[in-house]
Motif scaffolding. Structure first.
Motif, mmCIF file in Angstrom:
data_model
loop_
_atom_site.group_PDB
_atom_site.id
_atom_site.type_symbol
_atom_site.label_atom_id
_atom_site.label_comp_id
_atom_site.label_asym_id
_atom_site.label_seq_id
_atom_site.Cartn_x
_atom_site.Cartn_y
_atom_site.Cartn_z
ATOM 1 N N VAL A 1 -29.109 49.295 46.759
ATOM 2 C CA VAL A 1 -28.808 48.590 45.415
ATOM 3 C C VAL A 1 -27.463 48.103 45.248
ATOM 4 O O VAL A 1 -26.945 47.383 44.551
ATOM 5 N N VAL A 2 -26.485 49.307 45.540
ATOM 6 C CA VAL A 2 -24.943 48.843 45.330
ATOM 7 C C VAL A 2 -24.665 47.707 46.074
ATOM 8 O O VAL A 2 -23.780 46.987 45.512
ATOM 9 N N ALA A 3 -25.071 47.708 47.300
ATOM 10 C CA ALA A 3 -24.593 46.496 47.931
ATOM 11 C C ALA A 3 -25.018 45.291 47.739
ATOM 12 O O ALA A 3 -24.460 44.100 47.463
ATOM 13 N N ALA A 4 -26.385 45.246 47.224
ATOM 14 C CA ALA A 4 -27.141 44.170 46.700
ATOM 15 C C ALA A 4 -26.325 43.531 45.569
ATOM 16 O O ALA A 4 -26.235 42.097 45.150
ATOM 17 N N TRP A 5 -26.007 44.474 44.615
ATOM 18 C CA TRP A 5 -25.529 44.453 43.317
ATOM 19 C C TRP A 5 -24.064 43.665 43.351
ATOM 20 O O TRP A 5 -23.937 42.661 42.873
ATOM 21 N N GLU A 6 -23.214 44.165 44.294
ATOM 22 C CA GLU A 6 -21.815 43.745 44.494
ATOM 23 C C GLU A 6 -21.783 42.385 45.307
ATOM 24 O O GLU A 6 -20.990 41.751 44.906
ATOM 25 N N LEU A 7 -22.653 42.343 46.377
ATOM 26 C CA LEU A 7 -22.373 41.330 47.342
ATOM 27 C C LEU A 7 -23.273 40.161 46.882
ATOM 28 O O LEU A 7 -23.014 39.018 47.661
ATOM 29 N N LEU A 8 -24.433 40.124 46.108
ATOM 30 C CA LEU A 8 -25.401 39.233 46.015
ATOM 31 C C LEU A 8 -25.554 38.885 44.691
ATOM 32 O O LEU A 8 -25.126 37.774 44.109
ATOM 33 N N PHE A 9 -25.780 39.867 43.920
ATOM 34 C CA PHE A 9 -26.425 39.653 42.475
ATOM 35 C C PHE A 9 -25.054 39.200 41.503
ATOM 36 O O PHE A 9 -25.073 38.245 40.931
ATOM 37 N N VAL A 10 -24.023 39.870 41.726
ATOM 38 C CA VAL A 10 -22.877 39.666 41.096
ATOM 39 C C VAL A 10 -22.116 38.374 41.390
ATOM 40 O O VAL A 10 -21.938 37.515 40.370
ATOM 41 N N PRO A 11 -22.147 37.952 42.484
ATOM 42 C CA PRO A 11 -21.657 36.516 42.552
ATOM 43 C C PRO A 11 -22.479 35.450 42.105
ATOM 44 O O PRO A 11 -22.046 34.385 41.466
ATOM 45 N N VAL A 12 -23.723 35.607 42.168
ATOM 46 C CA VAL A 12 -24.460 34.539 41.355
ATOM 47 C C VAL A 12 -24.582 34.685 39.852
ATOM 48 O O VAL A 12 -24.587 33.676 39.280
ATOM 49 N N LEU A 13 -24.439 35.696 39.434
ATOM 50 C CA LEU A 13 -24.482 35.997 37.838
ATOM 51 C C LEU A 13 -23.349 35.343 37.328
ATOM 52 O O LEU A 13 -23.400 34.520 36.350
ATOM 53 N N VAL A 14 -21.961 35.742 37.887
ATOM 54 C CA VAL A 14 -20.843 35.071 37.477
ATOM 55 C C VAL A 14 -20.668 33.489 37.784
ATOM 56 O O VAL A 14 -20.108 32.830 36.985
ATOM 57 N N GLY A 15 -21.280 33.099 38.852
ATOM 58 C CA GLY A 15 -21.252 31.656 39.127
ATOM 59 C C GLY A 15 -22.049 30.900 37.945
ATOM 60 O O GLY A 15 -21.805 29.952 37.527
ATOM 61 N N ILE A 16 -23.287 31.431 37.646
ATOM 62 C CA ILE A 16 -24.033 30.677 36.591
ATOM 63 C C ILE A 16 -23.318 30.876 35.211
ATOM 64 O O ILE A 16 -23.203 29.960 34.490
ATOM 65 N N GLY A 17 -22.719 32.153 34.998
ATOM 66 C CA GLY A 17 -21.721 32.072 33.911
ATOM 67 C C GLY A 17 -20.655 31.297 33.873
ATOM 68 O O GLY A 17 -20.465 30.533 32.789
ATOM 69 N N ARG A 18 -20.198 30.563 35.031
ATOM 70 C CA ARG A 18 -19.077 29.675 35.024
ATOM 71 C C ARG A 18 -19.759 28.572 34.609
ATOM 72 O O ARG A 18 -19.006 27.554 33.688
ATOM 73 N N LYS A 19 -20.858 28.214 35.048
ATOM 74 C CA LYS A 19 -21.500 26.917 34.681
ATOM 75 C C LYS A 19 -21.713 26.529 33.209
ATOM 76 O O LYS A 19 -21.455 25.600 32.422
ATOM 77 N N HIS A 20 -22.216 27.848 32.807
ATOM 78 C CA HIS A 20 -22.465 27.894 31.216
ATOM 79 C C HIS A 20 -21.031 27.694 30.437
ATOM 80 O O HIS A 20 -21.154 26.958 29.450
ATOM 81 N N THR B 1 -38.752 37.255 45.368
ATOM 82 C CA THR B 1 -38.564 37.592 47.102
ATOM 83 C C THR B 1 -37.146 37.800 47.465
ATOM 84 O O THR B 1 -36.979 38.765 48.171
ATOM 85 N N THR B 2 -36.248 37.026 47.081
ATOM 86 C CA THR B 2 -34.823 37.181 47.702
ATOM 87 C C THR B 2 -34.161 38.763 47.078
ATOM 88 O O THR B 2 -33.517 39.280 48.029
ATOM 89 N N VAL B 3 -34.436 38.934 45.676
ATOM 90 C CA VAL B 3 -33.764 39.936 45.211
ATOM 91 C C VAL B 3 -34.589 41.201 45.821
ATOM 92 O O VAL B 3 -33.816 42.275 46.164
ATOM 93 N N HIS B 4 -35.826 41.269 45.980
ATOM 94 C CA HIS B 4 -36.507 42.460 46.669
ATOM 95 C C HIS B 4 -36.042 42.591 48.088
ATOM 96 O O HIS B 4 -35.795 43.581 48.657
ATOM 97 N N ALA B 5 -35.865 41.480 48.594
ATOM 98 C CA ALA B 5 -35.240 41.602 50.012
ATOM 99 C C ALA B 5 -33.970 42.032 50.283
ATOM 100 O O ALA B 5 -33.752 43.036 51.093
ATOM 101 N N ALA B 6 -33.247 41.731 49.321
ATOM 102 C CA ALA B 6 -31.862 42.338 49.584
ATOM 103 C C ALA B 6 -31.880 43.761 49.175
ATOM 104 O O ALA B 6 -31.137 44.547 49.706
ATOM 105 N N LEU B 7 -32.442 44.060 48.368
ATOM 106 C CA LEU B 7 -32.799 45.770 47.750
ATOM 107 C C LEU B 7 -33.189 46.487 48.999
ATOM 108 O O LEU B 7 -32.609 47.630 49.325
ATOM 109 N N ASP B 8 -34.148 45.916 49.691
ATOM 110 C CA ASP B 8 -34.933 46.888 51.061
ATOM 111 C C ASP B 8 -33.746 46.710 51.975
ATOM 112 O O ASP B 8 -33.719 47.754 52.495
ATOM 113 N N ARG B 9 -32.940 45.476 52.137
ATOM 114 C CA ARG B 9 -31.982 45.603 53.379
ATOM 115 C C ARG B 9 -30.889 46.295 53.374
ATOM 116 O O ARG B 9 -30.358 47.046 53.969
ATOM 117 N N GLU B 10 -30.466 46.132 51.918
ATOM 118 C CA GLU B 10 -28.985 46.492 51.796
ATOM 119 C C GLU B 10 -28.870 47.583 50.925
ATOM 120 O O GLU B 10 -27.579 48.440 50.877
#
Length: 314
Positions: free
Chosen positions: A143-162, A132-141
């Motif tokens: 692809v490029v903005a959603a990728w850089e401002l939402l998906f990237v921070p979450v992916l790298v944050g999970i990577g840090r935990k790993h 739901t969150t991913v599709h809402a971000a893509l609809d609202r912002e």
């Protein structure tokens, strides 16, 4: 690495370049433009990269791979606290050093709550909430903005935990699957209005398995009105050559994330056509000696611009 500590002599630029799978000239450019360079000194007074320097470079590289502009990636890496000795580069987002709130957009502003919300859903393995969150971000912002401002921070944050614990692989895999599904849906071909437009080709280098950025590029191109065909991960050179011969694309994009897959020597042998094929490459895996007329891009928006420049809009 014998001297990898915050106060040790560390490594020279060539050794760090080989370790990260980037060109030495790229490291020098990052040092000159963004101030993310070596902070140690050898006994002879030569500049050397310490473990903290290497961790920052890995963090910056991860953000660039995920689509962040180099300047923003450098700021985020420099702002992050030291993370100790660097670990080997792993699969997906694992191994990075950036916490969830490392990027400016994640620390404050309207995106902060969305980053935290998607991160919580990912850690809870709540696939429905993530979707739901991913599709809402893509609809609202978009692809490029959603990728850089939402998906990237979450992916790298999970990577840090790993990287810190060795855990959370399942979190990264499920989030990657959700993102891949959403981006693939956005990249589906649309009507051409009766006009045939050869699609650009998007592929991973031979043996390269990290394909999520390729699907992000396909979705961003589709949103911009440019047709693309995604060949996916681990595309052998003969297969890419055959696809170019068969479809006559105006451009081809090839992704390499690791130094093991970034030998650029074969790129010069790709077929040319009329008009000439534009070859664009992206990712931190590519080594030096990139052939003439091959363009190396470092951000998602840059890749879109390069491919759109030679492709008629639908």
């Amino acid at each position: 690495m014998a001297a990898e500590s915050g106060s040790g002599a560390g490594l020279g630029v060539g050794a760090v370049a080989r370790r990260l799978g980037v060109a030495a000239s790229t490291l020098r450019t990052w040092d000159r433009r963004y101030g993310i360079g070596p902070s140690g000194r050898s006994a002879g007074g030569h500049r050397r990269y310490t473990a903290d320097d290497l961790a920052r470079l890995e963090a910056m590289q991860r953000l660039i791979v995920s689509g962040a502009p180099p300047a923003e990636a450098a700021r985020a890496a420099l702002d992050a606290p030291p993370a100790g000795p660097a670990s080997p580069r792993g699969h997906g987002a694992g191994g990075n050093r950036i916490p969830l709130d490392a990027t400016p957009a994640a620390r404050s502003g309207p995106h902060a709550a969305r980053v935290r919300g998607l991160a919580r859903a990912a850690m809870a393995l709540d696939e429905r909430a993530m979707t739901t969150t991913v599709h809402a971000a893509l609809d609202r912002e978009g692809v490029v903005a959603a990728w850089e401002l939402l998906f990237v921070p979450v992916l790298v944050g999970i990577g840090r935990k790993h990287a810190a614990s060795g855990a959370h692989v399942e979190v990264e895999h499920l989030l990657s699957a959700v993102l891949l599904s959403a981006l693939t849906e956005r990249a589906r071909p649309r009507g051409t209005g009766g006009r045939s437009v050869p699609p650009v080709l998007l592929a991973c280098a031979p043996e390269e398995q990290h394909c999520l950025p390729v699907y992000a590029l396909a979705a961003a191109l589709a949103e911009a009105g440019t047709a693309a065909t995604v060949l996916g991960a681990r595309v052998p050179v003969p297969a890419l050559t055959a696809a170019i011969d068969r479809t006559g694309p105006p451009a081809a994009f090839v992704w390499s994330q690791t130094s093991e897959t970034g030998d650029p020597s074969w790129l010069a042998g790709l077929p040319t056509g009329r008009p000439p094929l534009r070859t664009v490459i992206g990712g931190p895996g590519w080594a030096d000696r990139i052939p003439p007329r091959v363009r190396l891009v470092t951000t998602l928006s840059w890749a879109v611009a390069e491919l759109q420049a030679v492709t008629p809009r639908r």
